[in-house]
Motif scaffolding. Structure first.
Motif, short mmCIF file in Angstrom:
data_model
loop_
_atom_site.label_atom_id
_atom_site.label_comp_id
_atom_site.label_asym_id
_atom_site.label_seq_id
_atom_site.Cartn_x
_atom_site.Cartn_y
_atom_site.Cartn_z
N LEU A 1 3.16 -5.72 -12.74
CA LEU A 1 4.24 -5.67 -11.07
C LEU A 1 5.39 -5.69 -11.38
O LEU A 1 6.20 -5.30 -10.91
CB LEU A 1 3.04 -6.77 -10.73
CG LEU A 1 1.93 -6.22 -9.87
CD1 LEU A 1 1.38 -7.21 -9.64
CD2 LEU A 1 2.14 -4.95 -9.72
N THR B 1 -5.11 -4.36 -4.17
CA THR B 1 -4.24 -4.50 -4.88
C THR B 1 -2.79 -4.94 -4.85
O THR B 1 -2.44 -4.54 -4.22
CB THR B 1 -4.60 -3.13 -5.06
OG1 THR B 1 -4.04 -3.48 -7.10
CG2 THR B 1 -4.14 -1.84 -5.00
N ILE B 2 -1.97 -4.79 -5.88
CA ILE B 2 -0.13 -5.07 -5.99
C ILE B 2 -0.02 -3.57 -6.06
O ILE B 2 -0.08 -3.63 -7.42
CB ILE B 2 0.18 -6.23 -5.71
CG1 ILE B 2 -0.63 -7.50 -5.70
CG2 ILE B 2 2.02 -6.41 -5.80
CD1 ILE B 2 -0.32 -8.52 -6.64
N GLY C 1 5.46 -4.27 -4.70
CA GLY C 1 5.09 -5.94 -4.20
C GLY C 1 4.44 -5.67 -3.66
O GLY C 1 3.37 -6.83 -2.66
N GLN C 2 4.19 -4.54 -2.94
CA GLN C 2 2.98 -4.67 -1.16
C GLN C 2 1.73 -4.45 -1.16
O GLN C 2 1.52 -4.41 -2.68
CB GLN C 2 3.91 -3.09 -0.29
CG GLN C 2 4.86 -3.36 -0.68
CD GLN C 2 5.56 -3.85 1.15
OE1 GLN C 2 4.38 -4.37 2.71
NE2 GLN C 2 6.38 -4.57 1.33
N LEU C 3 0.94 -4.62 -0.52
CA LEU C 3 -0.79 -4.73 -1.28
C LEU C 3 -1.15 -3.69 0.04
O LEU C 3 -1.10 -2.91 0.35
CB LEU C 3 -0.79 -6.58 -0.03
CG LEU C 3 -0.42 -7.77 -0.99
CD1 LEU C 3 -1.31 -8.70 0.18
CD2 LEU C 3 -0.67 -7.79 -2.60
N ALA C 4 -2.24 -3.19 -1.22
CA ALA C 4 -2.84 -2.12 -0.64
C ALA C 4 -4.38 -2.36 -0.39
O ALA C 4 -4.82 -3.03 -1.30
CB ALA C 4 -3.21 -1.11 -1.23
#
Lengths: 796, 147
Positions: free
Chosen positions: A254, A596-597, A601-604
């Motif tokens: 990441l 997940t990232i 850097g955002q999450l989903a």
């Protein structure tokens, strides 16, 4: 717990796994001294450690086993099935005791007196024939001669220490009884006296050793040495440490992604070079760490012979287990997940599949049945096949059983294709076993097999031929930690959907959003190539939008054999995502599989497709026999059953085929058609789709001979093709023109006048022939379909 | 005997968690909402690659909703189920508190507060509510799912 005990447990458990395999192997080759020696060693070392660690009961048990084994090894006893069973139950008992030690640090209350008595009784069996015992005695003498010979030549032994390498060859030669110890001593003396030749050459020079014998001994030494180093080159690592490494690497990936995004705005070449390097190293590191979690499937396969043995002895059958592709690797979590299903399928194959030796002979088969396990990699997935050459599965029997249990209605059963009917065995409560045995037949199990495998994103498929056997194909992803997923957006939120469940994407025209979506009793459906696809709005399911549900994109998703459309706003890219678990407060929400990232850097959130289907009321099965009332599925079924595709088969003959037998209707450009031998094929969704001329097949049936393929190649213009899926394989049927899709409303039928046709009926006020799809497959051209089984176009 | 507490504020109330149970404090909290989640779960945080659920203490304690103008501060605590983020209004001092100042929570405390408070420390001019971290993270029995 004491480190010593821990190590003892790990080592013993590993050895026990090997013991199972070896004991079963020994039953096939009772004379194998090597196997006996290895088994004896294992038991002996467990016994030794027990005495040392104070596990008295375990020691007594292993001692009894050791006595029996030593008699076997010395040839004073011959391995009988009773002895084999007793030894295997001893292995089980040891395993249980070790498990107890693991928990309580004490070897349990049960002293296994019965088992020990049994082992002792077996020990007192009649001695075997003189010949065997003589042979054994000879062996014993040989063994004794070894240590003696070392003692007899103190000079040689002393020098061995001084010059270990040379001594090793001498030792090997003596051990193999190629030369006498005295000769080695002489050679060593010669070396000390100034002879510069290697010891082998001196021995040859002395005339006590032939040069080919020397070569053989050197080869053996080389082999032993490489074995020794391979043992030294592995170490034990805690699984938790590996998991941690995997997590860290995920984070590194990441961070790398973020750096790469940032780097795009930079101009400094040295910096960009370094970033490039970082990029490469990260990828390689990720691969490396993923590999550490991979284990060969032999860990499961090696256990199978033991299971097979127990089951086959239990039901009086003879079974041989074949394995292939043992070194196929997959993630250890997956390995654990398929362990139980695999064992269950093997037990089933033996208990239900393989017949008794008598009936096998009557059926013209060898008395010994074969269970074959095959593992291989196939396009990012692992394919595991469990096949037997037994009786096969009687589809009719399953149907009647399912009807009897009330899982399906009688009329439903009559309409079912054989594939659909086979899948009934995955319903709880449906079993084909005539009687319940202690092995199987209770009708639980197959549903668990399916659930377990689907839980890790895999699938199970059955193929069977009555009288010839069945094959279960399990497909599981290589790893669970990183999966390919499609990223979509609904009401501004991003979600990831595992690619595994995705069949296709349909985009509704932006100008006429909502077009093509119809309501069946208030349930939204979409007409996808003539089939009604029940729709689920993601925004409604997740309660994201206050107003009417909306969306321009339909993701066609598949769970089991059911498909449904998920409506979302936007479809982004597919990405390899690192699956992270959700905390305990969110675990209960079944529509999520994790989070997940993303690269930024955002999450989903990752959607769990089976969970989503369930919460939306799309039931994949109806175990209680109740058809789903409110859901659109029911409607879909009835509509589908009546829909027919009308086409001009050949020479103006009007023909029809049920719509649900079709995978797709295609208009293919003639220039896309390629030739493979005499056959026509097209590349179709990563597969080679064999094309069959309906006219040719039907002609053949009339004349009895194969009509010449006089159609011009490549065909001019475009061709209409019915893409049909049969037994999981696609093939294309070339027809003149596709006329229409109609509903079958007629009951008037007359028997068929030619092969390849089921019956004739009045459809749409005209006489129409109903095409017999499986009949077409039996035509001479069927080879096309057979051969095309496992072909896939290699992606460029 | 003294214990070290990290303190934080919700409205005018001061709360304390033993410092040894605190992993870190986040000045800014970036949240990803989870549809269908229990109301008290404000969303997910990305804590250097680890995904941590964030519990909005205002929601949990049934206080007034936070105003948009005052974004919350995150306190990451260690629980038996792993890390958990707590959203609070602001961070106070770290202080050493003597056990003699401890008193059980008063009978009159509102029930939703009472269940998550071990007791209070009487400090100079203020009361510090000692948060029971395991029961604050237990959402069973609370009303489910956002409308």
């Amino acid at each position: 717990m004491d480190d010593l005990i821990k190590e003892f447990l790990v080592e013993s458990n590993e050895n026990l796994d090997r013991l199972d395999t070896e004991l079963v192997k020994l039953e096939g080759t009772p004379d194998s001294r090597e196997l006996l020696a290895s088994i004896f060693r294992t038991i002996h070392s467990i016994k030794g450690a027990c005495g040392f660690l104070g596990f008295q009961k375990l020691e007594t048990l292993t001692h009894a086993g050791e006595n029996l084994l030593s008699k076997l090894r010395d040839g004073k006893l011959v391995l009988t099935p009773e002895i084999g069973s007793a030894l295997l139950s001893m292995v089980d008992a040891i395993r249980e005791m070790l498990a107890a030690i693991n928990v309580t640090e004490h070897d349990g209350e049960d002293a296994r007196v019965g088992l020990i008595d049994q082992l002792k009784k077996l020990l007192e069996q009649e001695p075997v024939s003189v010949a065997t015992s003589r042979r054994a005695m000879a062996r014993e003498n040989c063994e004794e001669s070894k240590p003696e010979s070392k003692v007899a030549t103190p000079a040689a032994a002393g020098r061995t220490k001084k010059t270990p390498h040379v001594g090793k060859l001498g030792g090997t030669l003596v051990e193999q009884r190629r030369v006498k110890p005295e000769d080695v001593a002489r050679a060593l003396e010669a070396q000390e006296g100034g002879d510069t030749r290697p010891i082998g050459a001196i021995l040859v020079g002395l005339g006590v050793l032939k040069s080919d014998e020397l070569a053989e001994a050197l080869r053996l030494m080389e082999e032993r040495r490489s074995k020794a180093t391979s043992q030294d080159s592995t170490i034990r690592v805690q699984v938790t440490l590996l998991d941690r490494l995997m997590n860290l690497v995920g984070e590194l990936v990441l961070a790398r992604n973020q750096v790469l995004q940032y780097a795009a705005q930079q101009k400094d070449n040295a910096f960009l070079g370094t970033i490039q390097q970082l990029n490469l190293v990260t990828s390689e590191l990720r691969e490396g760490v993923m590999k550490t979690r991979m284990q060969p499937i032999s860990r499961l396969f090696d256990k199978v012979p033991r299971v097979a043995r127990d089951v086959s002895v239990g039901c009086g059958k003879q079974v041989h287990v074949d394995t292939e592709g043992k070194d196929t690797e997959l993630d250890r979590t997956l390995l654990e997940a398929i362990n139980a299903p695999l064992t269950h399928l093997v037990r089933n194959a033996i208990d239900h599949g393989i017949e008794t030796p008598d009936s096998r002979v009557r059926a013209g088969k060898p008395p010994e049945g074969v269970v074959r396990l095959r593992a291989s990699h196939e396009g990012g997935q692992v394919l595991i096949e469990i096949s037997d050459d037994g009786a096969g599965i009687d589809v009719e029997k399953i149907k009647s059983k399912a009807v009897e249990k009330g899982a399906i209605g009688a009329d439903q059963a009559a309409r079912m294709s054989s594939t659909e009917a086979l899948n009934l065995i995955f319903l709880p409560g449906v079993s084909t076993a005539e009687k319940v045995t202690n092995v199987s037949g209770r009708g639980v199990g197959m549903d668990v097999v399916k659930t377990n495998i689907e839980h890790v994103g895999g699938s199970v498929e059955i193929q069977t031929k009555l009288g010839e056997g069945s094959t279960f194909k399990i497909k599981v992803p290589l790893t669970l930690a990183i999966v390919p997923a499609l990223v979509v957006r609904s009401v501004g939120r991003r979600f990831a959907i595992p690619q595994m469940n995705l069949v296709e994407l349909v985009r509704l025209d932006a100008g006429q959003s909502g077009s093509g979506i119809e309501l069946v009793h208030g349930a939204p459906v979409y007409r996808l190539r003539g089939r009604l696809l029940p729709l689920v709005y993601l925004d409604r399911e997740l309660k994201l939008r206050e107003e009417e549900p909306n969306g321009q994109n339909i993701l066609v998703l598949q769970v089991d054999s059911r498909r449904f459309g998920l409506v979302v706003d936007e479809v982004h890219d597919t990405e390899e995502i690192v699956v992270k678990p959700l905390g305990k407060h969110l675990k209960g929400i079944r529509v999520y599989a994790g989070a997940t990232i993303m690269g930024d850097g955002q999450l989903a959130l990752i959607l769990d497709v089976p969970g989503l289907a369930e919460s939306a009321g799309i039931k994949t099965e109806s175990p209680d026999g109740q058809t789903i009332k409110a859901s659109a599925l029911n409607t879909k079924d009835t509509v589908e059953k009546q829909k027919l595709v009308l086409f001009d088969g050949a020479n103006g003959s009007r023909m029809a085929i049920p719509l649900n037998a079709l995978a797709r209707l295609e208009k293919l450009a003639g220039s896309d058609v390629e030739r493979s031998g005499n056959e026509w094929v097209v590349q179709y969704r990563g597969q080679i789709l064999p094309l069959i001329h309906l006219s040719r097949v039907l002609e053949v049936r009339r004349d009895g001979g194969l009509a010449p393929n006089d159609t011009p190649f490549p065909p001019p213009g475009s061709i209409d093709v019915l893409v049909i899926q049969e037994n999981g394989r696609l093939f294309g049927l070339i027809v003149n023109t596709i006329i229409d899709i109609v509903e079958d409303t007629t009951e008037v039928r007359i028997p068929a006048t030619r092969a390849g046709v089921l019956y004739s009926a009045v459809i749409g006020e005209r006489v129409t022939e109903m095409l017999d799809v499986s009949g077409i497959l039996q035509a001479p051209e069927q080879g096309v379909v057979e051969r095309s089984k496992a072909m896939a176009v290699v992606p460029v | 005997m003294t214990k070290q507490f990290s303190t934080f504020y919700l409205q005018h109330l001061m709360f304390g968690v033993e410092s040894q149970n605190i992993q870190e404090v986040l000045r800014t909290v970036e949240l990803t909402e989870v549809p269908l989640a229990p109301k008290a779960i404000a969303g997910l945080m990305n804590l250097r690659g680890q995904i941590v659920s964030a519990l909005d203490l205002r929601q949990r304690l049934e206080l007034n909703d936070r105003q948009k103008a005052h974004p919350p501060t995150g306190v990451v605590i260690r629980t038996v189920d792993g890390l958990m983020g707590l959203l609070v209004d602001g961070i106070g001092d770290v202080m050493d508190v003597d056990e003699s100042t401890f008193e059980e929570s008063p009978e009159t405390l509102a029930p939703q507060m009472r269940s998550v408070i071990v007791g209070v420390h009487k400090l100079k001019g203020n009361l510090m509510h000692v948060l029971d971290t395991s029961s604050v993270c237990d959402l069973k029995g609370l009303q489910d799912a956002k409308a």
